[in-house]
Design a protein around this motif. Structure first.
Motif, PDB file in Angstrom:
ATOM      1  N   SER A 102      41.610  31.857  41.761  1.00 28.15           N
ATOM      2  CA  SER A 102      41.321  33.040  40.951  1.00 28.15           C
ATOM      3  C   SER A 102      40.122  33.753  41.555  1.00 28.15           C
ATOM      4  CB  SER A 102      41.031  32.662  39.493  1.00 28.15           C
ATOM      5  OG  SER A 102      40.862  33.822  38.702  1.00 28.15           O
ATOM      6  N   ALA A 103      40.400  34.894  42.172  1.00 29.55           N
ATOM      7  CA  ALA A 103      39.366  35.713  42.813  1.00 29.55           C
ATOM      8  C   ALA A 103      39.869  37.142  42.845  1.00 29.55           C
ATOM      9  CB  ALA A 103      39.082  35.221  44.237  1.00 29.55           C
ATOM     10  N   THR A 104      38.981  38.110  42.646  1.00 33.93           N
ATOM     11  CA  THR A 104      39.406  39.499  42.633  1.00 33.93           C
ATOM     12  C   THR A 104      38.278  40.421  43.069  1.00 33.93           C
ATOM     13  OG1 THR A 104      40.326  41.276  41.256  1.00 33.93           O
ATOM     14  CG2 THR A 104      38.776  39.764  40.193  1.00 33.93           C
ATOM     15  N   PHE A 105      38.663  41.578  43.605  1.00 35.67           N
ATOM     16  CA  PHE A 105      37.684  42.614  43.919  1.00 35.67           C
ATOM     17  C   PHE A 105      37.440  43.531  42.721  1.00 35.67           C
ATOM     18  CE2 PHE A 105      39.236  41.858  48.363  1.00 35.67           C
ATOM     19  CZ  PHE A 105      38.009  41.452  48.888  1.00 35.67           C
ATOM     20  N   SER A 106      38.245  43.408  41.682  1.00 36.08           N
ATOM     21  CA  SER A 106      38.096  44.256  40.499  1.00 36.08           C
ATOM     22  C   SER A 106      36.795  43.941  39.777  1.00 36.08           C
ATOM     23  CB  SER A 106      39.270  44.061  39.547  1.00 36.08           C
ATOM     24  OG  SER A 106      40.483  44.430  40.175  1.00 36.08           O
ATOM     25  N   ALA A 107      36.065  44.972  39.402  1.00 36.82           N
ATOM     26  CA  ALA A 107      34.788  44.785  38.716  1.00 36.82           C
ATOM     27  C   ALA A 107      35.013  44.352  37.273  1.00 36.82           C
ATOM     28  CB  ALA A 107      33.995  46.090  38.748  1.00 36.82           C
ATOM     29  N   GLY A 108      34.024  43.673  36.711  1.00 40.55           N
ATOM     30  CA  GLY A 108      34.067  43.311  35.310  1.00 40.55           C
ATOM     31  C   GLY A 108      34.926  42.101  34.994  1.00 40.55           C
ATOM     32  N   HIS A 109      35.435  41.431  36.008  1.00 36.96           N
ATOM     33  CA  HIS A 109      36.275  40.241  35.813  1.00 36.96           C
ATOM     34  C   HIS A 109      35.418  38.998  36.006  1.00 36.96           C
ATOM     35  CE1 HIS A 109      39.480  37.299  36.494  1.00 36.96           C
ATOM     36  NE2 HIS A 109      40.343  38.190  36.021  1.00 36.96           N
ATOM     37  N   ALA A 110      35.751  37.947  35.292  1.00 44.15           N
ATOM     38  CA  ALA A 110      34.979  36.701  35.414  1.00 44.15           C
ATOM     39  C   ALA A 110      35.012  36.155  36.836  1.00 44.15           C
ATOM     40  CB  ALA A 110      35.523  35.657  34.442  1.00 44.15           C
ATOM     41  N   ASP A 111      36.057  36.467  37.581  1.00 43.28           N
ATOM     42  CA  ASP A 111      36.186  35.963  38.945  1.00 43.28           C
ATOM     43  C   ASP A 111      36.030  37.052  40.000  1.00 43.28           C
ATOM     44  OD1 ASP A 111      36.654  33.185  38.328  1.00 43.28           O
ATOM     45  OD2 ASP A 111      38.602  33.794  37.549  1.00 43.28           O
ATOM     46  N   SER A 112      35.257  38.091  39.685  1.00 42.14           N
ATOM     47  CA  SER A 112      34.942  39.124  40.672  1.00 42.14           C
ATOM     48  C   SER A 112      34.105  38.518  41.795  1.00 42.14           C
ATOM     49  CB  SER A 112      34.161  40.266  40.021  1.00 42.14           C
ATOM     50  OG  SER A 112      34.943  40.939  39.070  1.00 42.14           O
ATOM     51  N   VAL A 113      34.432  38.866  43.047  1.00 42.49           N
ATOM     52  CA  VAL A 113      33.730  38.275  44.179  1.00 42.49           C
ATOM     53  C   VAL A 113      32.415  38.976  44.490  1.00 42.49           C
ATOM     54  CG1 VAL A 113      35.867  37.442  45.205  1.00 42.49           C
ATOM     55  CG2 VAL A 113      34.983  39.693  45.852  1.00 42.49           C
ATOM     56  N   GLY A 114      32.199  40.148  43.890  1.00 44.74           N
ATOM     57  CA  GLY A 114      30.952  40.869  44.144  1.00 44.74           C
ATOM     58  C   GLY A 114      30.611  41.797  42.997  1.00 44.74           C
ATOM     59  N   ALA A 115      29.322  41.979  42.774  1.00 45.31           N
ATOM     60  CA  ALA A 115      28.863  42.863  41.703  1.00 45.31           C
ATOM     61  C   ALA A 115      28.834  44.318  42.145  1.00 45.31           C
ATOM     62  CB  ALA A 115      27.476  42.429  41.230  1.00 45.31           C
ATOM     63  N   SER A 116      29.043  44.565  43.435  1.00 45.60           N
ATOM     64  CA  SER A 116      29.023  45.928  43.974  1.00 45.60           C
ATOM     65  C   SER A 116      30.042  46.015  45.101  1.00 45.60           C
ATOM     66  CB  SER A 116      27.635  46.267  44.522  1.00 45.60           C
ATOM     67  OG  SER A 116      27.335  45.465  45.657  1.00 45.60           O
ATOM     68  N   ALA A 117      30.331  47.248  45.515  1.00 50.24           N
ATOM     69  CA  ALA A 117      31.268  47.453  46.617  1.00 50.24           C
ATOM     70  C   ALA A 117      30.751  46.817  47.906  1.00 50.24           C
ATOM     71  CB  ALA A 117      31.515  48.943  46.828  1.00 50.24           C
ATOM     72  N   ALA A 273      44.184  49.709  21.167  1.00 47.46           N
ATOM     73  CA  ALA A 273      43.779  50.120  22.512  1.00 47.46           C
ATOM     74  C   ALA A 273      42.729  49.177  23.091  1.00 47.46           C
ATOM     75  CB  ALA A 273      43.227  51.546  22.483  1.00 47.46           C
ATOM     76  N   CYS A 274      42.870  48.919  24.395  1.00 45.39           N
ATOM     77  CA  CYS A 274      41.843  48.176  25.142  1.00 45.39           C
ATOM     78  C   CYS A 274      42.096  48.426  26.614  1.00 45.39           C
ATOM     79  CB  CYS A 274      41.888  46.678  24.830  1.00 45.39           C
ATOM     80  SG  CYS A 274      40.558  45.739  25.626  1.00 45.39           S
ATOM     81  N   GLU A 275      41.088  48.916  27.313  1.00 41.46           N
ATOM     82  CA  GLU A 275      41.206  49.195  28.745  1.00 41.46           C
ATOM     83  C   GLU A 275      41.538  47.895  29.481  1.00 41.46           C
ATOM     84  OE1 GLU A 275      40.250  49.484  32.836  1.00 41.46           O
ATOM     85  OE2 GLU A 275      38.923  48.429  31.441  1.00 41.46           O
ATOM     86  N   GLN A 276      42.369  47.980  30.530  1.00 41.26           N
ATOM     87  CA  GLN A 276      42.925  46.800  31.174  1.00 41.26           C
ATOM     88  C   GLN A 276      41.851  45.854  31.727  1.00 41.26           C
ATOM     89  OE1 GLN A 276      46.015  47.682  33.936  1.00 41.26           O
ATOM     90  NE2 GLN A 276      46.245  45.591  34.642  1.00 41.26           N
ATOM     91  N   ARG A 277      40.861  46.384  32.412  1.00 39.88           N
ATOM     92  CA  ARG A 277      39.826  45.517  32.993  1.00 39.88           C
ATOM     93  C   ARG A 277      39.006  44.851  31.901  1.00 39.88           C
ATOM     94  NH1 ARG A 277      37.498  49.202  38.023  1.00 39.88           N
ATOM     95  NH2 ARG A 277      39.398  49.177  39.273  1.00 39.88           N
ATOM     96  N   ARG A 278      38.691  45.612  30.853  1.00 37.54           N
ATOM     97  CA  ARG A 278      37.948  45.036  29.729  1.00 37.54           C
ATOM     98  C   ARG A 278      38.765  43.931  29.072  1.00 37.54           C
ATOM     99  NH1 ARG A 278      37.942  47.600  24.287  1.00 37.54           N
ATOM    100  NH2 ARG A 278      36.566  46.374  22.964  1.00 37.54           N
ATOM    101  N   PHE A 279      40.061  44.169  28.882  1.00 37.85           N
ATOM    102  CA  PHE A 279      40.914  43.159  28.271  1.00 37.85           C
ATOM    103  C   PHE A 279      40.968  41.902  29.136  1.00 37.85           C
ATOM    104  CE2 PHE A 279      44.871  40.999  27.305  1.00 37.85           C
ATOM    105  CZ  PHE A 279      44.882  41.017  25.913  1.00 37.85           C
ATOM    106  N   SER A 280      41.036  42.093  30.464  1.00 34.08           N
ATOM    107  CA  SER A 280      41.077  40.944  31.372  1.00 34.08           C
ATOM    108  C   SER A 280      39.853  40.055  31.195  1.00 34.08           C
ATOM    109  CB  SER A 280      41.156  41.433  32.819  1.00 34.08           C
ATOM    110  OG  SER A 280      41.140  40.355  33.718  1.00 34.08           O
ATOM    111  N   THR A 281      38.679  40.674  31.118  1.00 36.19           N
ATOM    112  CA  THR A 281      37.440  39.908  30.929  1.00 36.19           C
ATOM    113  C   THR A 281      37.452  39.186  29.588  1.00 36.19           C
ATOM    114  OG1 THR A 281      36.202  41.477  32.283  1.00 36.19           O
ATOM    115  CG2 THR A 281      34.927  40.076  30.801  1.00 36.19           C
ATOM    116  N   LEU A 282      37.866  39.878  28.534  1.00 38.65           N
ATOM    117  CA  LEU A 282      37.879  39.274  27.205  1.00 38.65           C
ATOM    118  C   LEU A 282      38.933  38.168  27.111  1.00 38.65           C
ATOM    119  CD1 LEU A 282      37.481  42.532  25.093  1.00 38.65           C
ATOM    120  CD2 LEU A 282      35.756  40.740  25.441  1.00 38.65           C
ATOM    121  N   PHE A 283      40.054  38.349  27.803  1.00 41.35           N
ATOM    122  CA  PHE A 283      41.080  37.303  27.795  1.00 41.35           C
ATOM    123  C   PHE A 283      40.538  36.028  28.415  1.00 41.35           C
ATOM    124  CE2 PHE A 283      44.782  35.010  29.329  1.00 41.35           C
ATOM    125  CZ  PHE A 283      45.670  35.112  28.271  1.00 41.35           C
TER     126      PHE A 283
END
Length: 289
Positions: A102-117, A273-283
């Motif tokens: 579980s790793a992603t470049f998407s921001a706001g995810h628990a498994d984001s690989v970086g806090a910035s671009a 309603a819930c934005e997809q990235r926000r929902f991913s983090t909350l899930f």
């Protein structure tokens, strides 16, 4: 008559056919600089024993469309050479054996690989990458977040002669890029997450056996899109973080194995309603409770 090779690069998906071990979830990496975190990550990948081909590891709607795209390219006379651009594995052939992660470049995810671009780009350069013969023709299907992190490096690695990019970001020239267009979701079918790959499939379908890289292909696409764009208007009730967490928890009681994608679909179908990235983090938070 020999077939012309077509390099296809697609980004990975969070839907997988196996559950990752804790040490293959970015959230469990030490809070160190990128090179140290990447080294720990590569060591965890090397230790993993439960491996399967990437074509079997990834699952869900998007990956089903990826297979359709490869088959369509083959019917047009190409020999598809499939690669996956993964935040956890680097650039790898679709036949590569790899463990669930579980790793992603998407921001706001628990498994984001970086806090910035910049951190995400640095992480990408620390990963291993399969070799691709330079030149030739290529189709990339990449999300905006992945494109910002990897496109410049991919261009340097592959140097394609002819290129089409579906999705992407401003890092990719407008001359080769077909931006994600949500107003085409109804015409293309499926969910927003599969929009880019469905666009690629439709582009190939529209070619009618003609060269999909020619100027005429762009003209056919623009004419088709102009006729079928539909602005989707949603009137859903926004929810607080606590309300979304409660919704997920209650849903998981009824459906313990419910996926994140299906859970979001159920929430939206209920008029909320819930934005997809926000929902991913909350899930992820709800699952970790």
């Amino acid at each position: 008559m020999s077939r012309q090779k077509l390099t296809i690069i697609v980004t990975c998906t969070d839907r997988k056919s196996a559950t990752p071990a804790d040490d293959l979830m970015v959230r469990h990496l030490p809070k160190e600089e990128v090179p140290m975190r990447a080294r720990v990550w590569r060591q965890a990948l090397a230790r993993a024993t439960d491996r399967r081909p990437l074509m079997e590891l990834y699952s869900g709607e998007t990956w089903a469309q990826v297979r359709t795209m490869a088959l369509r390219a083959a019917t047009l006379g190409y020999e598809p050479d499939m690669f996956v651009a993964s935040a956890g594995l680097g650039l790898q052939r679709a036949s590569t054996l790899a463990p669930a992660y579980s790793a992603t470049f998407s921001a706001g995810h628990a498994d984001s690989v970086g806090a910035s671009a910049l951190e995400a780009q640095a992480w990408w350069t620390e990963l291993p990458h399969a070799e691709i013969a330079p030149g030739g023709r290529a189709i990339w299907v990449v999300s905006e977040a992945y494109s910002r992190s990897i496109s410049r490096h991919l261009l340097a690695l592959t140097e394609p002669r002819d290129l089409l990019v579906f999705g992407g970001s401003s890092d990719v020239s407008e001359r080769v890029r077909v931006p994600a267009d949500r107003s085409l979701r109804r015409a293309l079918g499926g969910t927003v997450t599969s929009l880019n790959v469905r666009s690629a499939v439709q582009w190939l379908n529209l070619s009618g056996g003609e060269d999909p890289f020619a100027d005429a292909a762009w003209q056919r696409w623009h004419a088709w899109a102009q006729e079928r764009r539909h602005r989707e208007v949603f009137d859903r009730k926004p929810l607080s973080d606590s309300a979304v967490l409660d919704f997920i928890s209650e849903l998981r009681v009824r459906q313990p194995s419910v996926s994140k994608t299906h859970a979001l679909k159920v929430l939206r179908e209920a008029g909320m309603a819930c934005e997809q990235r926000r929902f991913s983090t909350l899930f992820q938070q709800a699952v970790a409770r």
